[in-house]
Design a protein around this motif. Structure first.
Motif, PDB file in Angstrom:
ATOM      1  N   LEU A  26      -6.734   4.339   0.540  1.00  0.00           N
ATOM      2  CA  LEU A  26      -5.813   5.066   0.684  1.00  0.00           C
ATOM      3  C   LEU A  26      -6.059   6.505   1.130  1.00  0.00           C
ATOM      4  CD1 LEU A  26      -4.028   3.920  -2.540  1.00  0.00           C
ATOM      5  CD2 LEU A  26      -3.042   3.243  -0.271  1.00  0.00           C
ATOM      6  N   LYS A 109      -1.516  -1.112  -4.100  1.00  0.00           N
ATOM      7  CA  LYS A 109      -0.210  -1.088  -3.894  1.00  0.00           C
ATOM      8  C   LYS A 109       0.303  -0.275  -5.352  1.00  0.00           C
ATOM      9  CE  LYS A 109       1.458  -4.435  -0.891  1.00  0.00           C
ATOM     10  NZ  LYS A 109       2.175  -5.569  -0.566  1.00  0.00           N
ATOM     11  N   GLN A 112      -1.239   3.160  -5.665  1.00  0.00           N
ATOM     12  CA  GLN A 112      -0.295   4.364  -4.933  1.00  0.00           C
ATOM     13  C   GLN A 112       1.086   4.444  -5.310  1.00  0.00           C
ATOM     14  OE1 GLN A 112       1.423   3.148  -1.182  1.00  0.00           O
ATOM     15  NE2 GLN A 112       0.784   4.736   0.026  1.00  0.00           N
ATOM     16  N   THR A 116       2.251   8.291  -6.831  1.00  0.00           N
ATOM     17  CA  THR A 116       3.660   8.968  -5.840  1.00  0.00           C
ATOM     18  C   THR A 116       4.982   8.870  -6.998  1.00  0.00           C
ATOM     19  OG1 THR A 116       4.078   6.703  -4.891  1.00  0.00           O
ATOM     20  CG2 THR A 116       2.760   8.452  -3.599  1.00  0.00           C
ATOM     21  N   ILE A 130       2.356  -0.501   1.537  1.00  0.00           N
ATOM     22  CA  ILE A 130       1.457   0.461   1.779  1.00  0.00           C
ATOM     23  C   ILE A 130       1.083   0.215   3.342  1.00  0.00           C
ATOM     24  CG2 ILE A 130       0.829   1.240  -0.386  1.00  0.00           C
ATOM     25  CD1 ILE A 130      -1.617  -0.422  -0.049  1.00  0.00           C
TER      26      ILE A 130
END
Length: 384
Positions: A26, A109, A112, A116, A130
């Motif tokens: 990422l 996923k 992430q 966030t 993503i």
């Protein structure tokens, strides 16, 4: 995503490696703490954590029980449990249970989403949540000759009189360490310092050229200088908390020289930066079924473009050519052609045809179904 802290808990270290790989994919560099025990993991969470990722198989209580307990005490903390077995989680479980062997994309996923501040379950249910990349931002960290790098750090350690010299990669991986320091977690240190490399890369475009940086962290127990080594590595020079501030001159002189020596080991790759490339989805293809139909004449032929299954109609053209029309002959004398008598003699007497030969050819033509060969046609005067 600033100041994000991820705590991992797994006696085997497997979970920590999985999370580190996901962060590299990422292109994220939060602080990652690999806690060795349940007590240390809880202590790190009390200091502040953005995400907890733990194994279902722990030395003490099971990871499932610990996930329930931590989720009850820290309701806002996302928790991911990675299991090897086909363990089932209750529908209303406050944590997210994933299989580390089969749910690789879902793990990325979920991490992430947690960083966030989005719902992890909703994120892994959405396709393409993503942008997975072929290679991480910057590409792979280039390798170097460890034996030569060890000699460079040994010389630097003597030149600057430091407690330790550490070479690390931009991914937060400790590459090489020389010297000895008690009470300082070196792996944890380079993980926290790795994001500082990003600032140097961004400022480089404004200043021009190949930027080199020196940073100084003045602490009570330790003083640390951080020197960039190209775009993929950095050097840490560690002093005790009372002497580091007096070593600017030595570090600037000998530290820069050591950084240049390491860059020479890496070569041109030290300054090559590869942007991340999203995986390109293959264009969707449609299946077109065509029924065969017999037609006598095609007025408007069509072209089938199978890539997008579209019908493209070109300018229509008739298939059959129009009949050929000859120009009339202005001075045509029919009497000259048909008015006189035609001699019936052979070719020696001025006749058009030799009647004896023609009779023989007629008989042979009947036998050969009316076909003449080349020699026969020349013989009767049809061709010259």
């Amino acid at each position: 995503m600033e100041n994000a802290r991820i705590v991992t808990l797994d006696p085997t270290g497997s979970v920590g490696r999985i999370v580190r790989g996901a962060l590299e994919l990422l292109d994220l560099m939060p602080v990652q703490i690999d806690a060795p025990t349940e007590a240390s993991a809880v202590a790190e969470i009390e200091r502040g954590a953005t995400l907890l990722v733990l194994s279902s198989d722990l030395a003490g209580e099971s990871g499932i029980d610990l996930a329930f307990r931590i989720s009850a005490d820290w309701r806002e903390l996302p928790v991911i449990v990675l299991a090897d077995e086909e363990t089932e989680a209750p529908e209303e479980a406050p944590y997210l249970l994933l299989r580390r062997s089969t749910d690789a994309i879902q793990i990325v996923k979920a991490i992430q989403a947690a960083l966030t501040q989005r719902d992890m379950r909703e994120s892994i249910r959405k396709t393409g949540a993503i942008p997975l990349v072929v290679a991480p931002e910057g590409g792979q960290v280039p390798g170097l000759d460890i034996d030569h790098a060890r000699r460079i750090l040994d010389n630097l350690l003597i030149d600057v009189g430091a407690l330790a010299c550490i070479l690390a990669a931009r991914t937060g991986e400790l590459v090489l360490e020389r010297g000895a320091v008690s009470g300082l977690e070196r792996e944890h240190l380079v993980t926290m310092l790795a994001p500082t490399m990003k600032t140097g890369r961004e400022v480089k475009d404004l200043l021009g050229g190949q930027l080199s940086t020196i940073q100084f962290f003045d602490g009570e127990s330790f003083d640390i200088f951080v020197l960039s080594v190209g775009l993929h590595h950095f050097l840490c020079v560690v002093y005790d908390g009372n002497s580091g501030s007096r070593q600017f001159g030595a570090v600037n002189r000998f530290g820069r020289r050591a950084a240049e020596d390491v860059i020479a080991l890496v070569g041109a790759n030290a300054f090559i930066w590869t942007p991340a490339r999203p995986i390109e989805e293959s264009p969707s293809r449609s299946t077109l079924r065509v029924k065969a139909v017999k037609v006598d004449k095609v007025e408007e032929p069509i072209e089938l473009h199978l890539e997008k299954a579209e019908l493209i109609e070109p300018i229509s053209q008739p298939v059959n050519d129009p009949p050929l029309v000859m120009e009339p002959i202005a001075d045509l004398d029919l009497d000259a052609l048909f008015g006189g008598e035609v001699p019936s003699g052979g070719s020696d007497e001025g006749g058009l045809f030799d009647l004896d030969v023609l009779e023989d050819l007629g008989k042979s033509a009947q036998q050969s179904k009316g076909k003449l060969n080349w020699d026969q046609a020349k013989e009767i005067g049809l061709i010259s």
